[in-house]
Design a protein around this motif. Structure first.
Motif, PDB file in Angstrom:
ATOM      1  N   ARG A  82       0.834  -1.192   0.000  1.00 17.46           N
ATOM      2  CA  ARG A  82       0.000   0.000   0.000  1.00 17.46           C
ATOM      3  C   ARG A  82       0.873   1.248   0.000  1.00 17.46           C
ATOM      4  NH1 ARG A  82      -4.536   2.681   0.898  1.00 17.46           N
ATOM      5  NH2 ARG A  82      -4.827   4.064   2.663  1.00 17.46           N
ATOM      6  N   MET A  83       1.918   1.220   0.776  1.00 13.23           N
ATOM      7  CA  MET A  83       2.837   2.354   0.834  1.00 13.23           C
ATOM      8  C   MET A  83       3.533   2.538  -0.516  1.00 13.23           C
ATOM      9  SD  MET A  83       3.574   4.616   2.800  1.00 13.23           S
ATOM     10  CE  MET A  83       4.642   5.488   3.857  1.00 13.23           C
ATOM     11  N   ALA A  84       3.934   1.419  -1.141  1.00 13.64           N
ATOM     12  CA  ALA A  84       4.577   1.491  -2.452  1.00 13.64           C
ATOM     13  C   ALA A  84       3.603   2.071  -3.477  1.00 13.64           C
ATOM     14  CB  ALA A  84       5.040   0.105  -2.884  1.00 13.64           C
ATOM     15  N   ASP A  85       2.336   1.663  -3.442  1.00 15.72           N
ATOM     16  CA  ASP A  85       1.318   2.167  -4.354  1.00 15.72           C
ATOM     17  C   ASP A  85       1.154   3.673  -4.183  1.00 15.72           C
ATOM     18  OD1 ASP A  85      -0.818   1.784  -6.320  1.00 15.72           O
ATOM     19  OD2 ASP A  85      -2.155   2.292  -4.648  1.00 15.72           O
ATOM     20  N   LEU A  86       1.103   4.135  -2.952  1.00 12.31           N
ATOM     21  CA  LEU A  86       0.975   5.565  -2.687  1.00 12.31           C
ATOM     22  C   LEU A  86       2.188   6.330  -3.194  1.00 12.31           C
ATOM     23  CD1 LEU A  86      -0.548   5.517   0.915  1.00 12.31           C
ATOM     24  CD2 LEU A  86      -1.698   6.159  -1.206  1.00 12.31           C
ATOM     25  N   CYS A  87       3.349   5.744  -3.030  1.00  6.29           N
ATOM     26  CA  CYS A  87       4.588   6.379  -3.485  1.00  6.29           C
ATOM     27  C   CYS A  87       4.586   6.512  -5.007  1.00  6.29           C
ATOM     28  CB  CYS A  87       5.776   5.554  -3.010  1.00  6.29           C
ATOM     29  SG  CYS A  87       7.364   6.265  -3.462  1.00  6.29           S
ATOM     30  N   ILE A  88       4.163   5.456  -5.688  1.00  3.02           N
ATOM     31  CA  ILE A  88       4.116   5.481  -7.157  1.00  3.02           C
ATOM     32  C   ILE A  88       3.093   6.499  -7.628  1.00  3.02           C
ATOM     33  CG2 ILE A  88       3.463   4.124  -9.188  1.00  3.02           C
ATOM     34  CD1 ILE A  88       4.719   1.689  -7.722  1.00  3.02           C
ATOM     35  N   ARG A  89       1.923   6.519  -7.008  1.00  2.00           N
ATOM     36  CA  ARG A  89       0.895   7.477  -7.394  1.00  2.00           C
ATOM     37  C   ARG A  89       1.373   8.917  -7.199  1.00  2.00           C
ATOM     38  NH1 ARG A  89      -4.374   5.322  -7.999  1.00  2.00           N
ATOM     39  NH2 ARG A  89      -4.420   3.116  -7.492  1.00  2.00           N
ATOM     40  N   ARG A  90       2.037   9.173  -6.080  1.00  2.00           N
ATOM     41  CA  ARG A  90       2.547  10.514  -5.815  1.00  2.00           C
ATOM     42  C   ARG A  90       3.578  10.904  -6.870  1.00  2.00           C
ATOM     43  NH1 ARG A  90       5.502  11.201  -0.308  1.00  2.00           N
ATOM     44  NH2 ARG A  90       6.333   9.354  -1.265  1.00  2.00           N
ATOM     45  N   CYS A  91       4.440   9.969  -7.225  1.00  2.00           N
ATOM     46  CA  CYS A  91       5.457  10.237  -8.240  1.00  2.00           C
ATOM     47  C   CYS A  91       4.792  10.541  -9.581  1.00  2.00           C
ATOM     48  CB  CYS A  91       6.383   9.034  -8.359  1.00  2.00           C
ATOM     49  SG  CYS A  91       7.698   9.264  -9.559  1.00  2.00           S
TER      50      CYS A  91
END
Length: 80
Positions: free
Chosen positions: A10-19
């Protein structure tokens, strides 16, 4: 050590979306895209036609060449 996938997806998904949200994508104007399409479409169509013709000619060659080599078919000198 190399790259390691994060355990928290979930954290990785949020990081990718933010990027991705911070990224900028340049889109060409629609008129330019249409103009390019008008110019390239005939080229791509011709490419497909020539590819098909090349396959057909290669098949004909592969069928005819053995017969020419073993003498089943002859080419008349007058036709050359």
């Amino acid at each position: 050590m190399g790259f390691r996938w994060p355990v928290n997806w979930r954290m990785a998904d949020l990081c990718i979306r933010r990027c991705l949200k911070q990224s900028r994508i340049v889109l060409s104007p629609l008129e330019l895209i249409q103009c390019l399409d008008e110019k390239l479409s005939p080229i791509f169509k011709q490419h497909l036609t020539l590819e098909k013709e090349n396959r057909e000619l290669a098949a004909l060659r592969d069928w005819l060449l053995p017969m020419l080599m073993n003498g089943q078919v002859r080419v008349d000198d007058k036709s050359l």
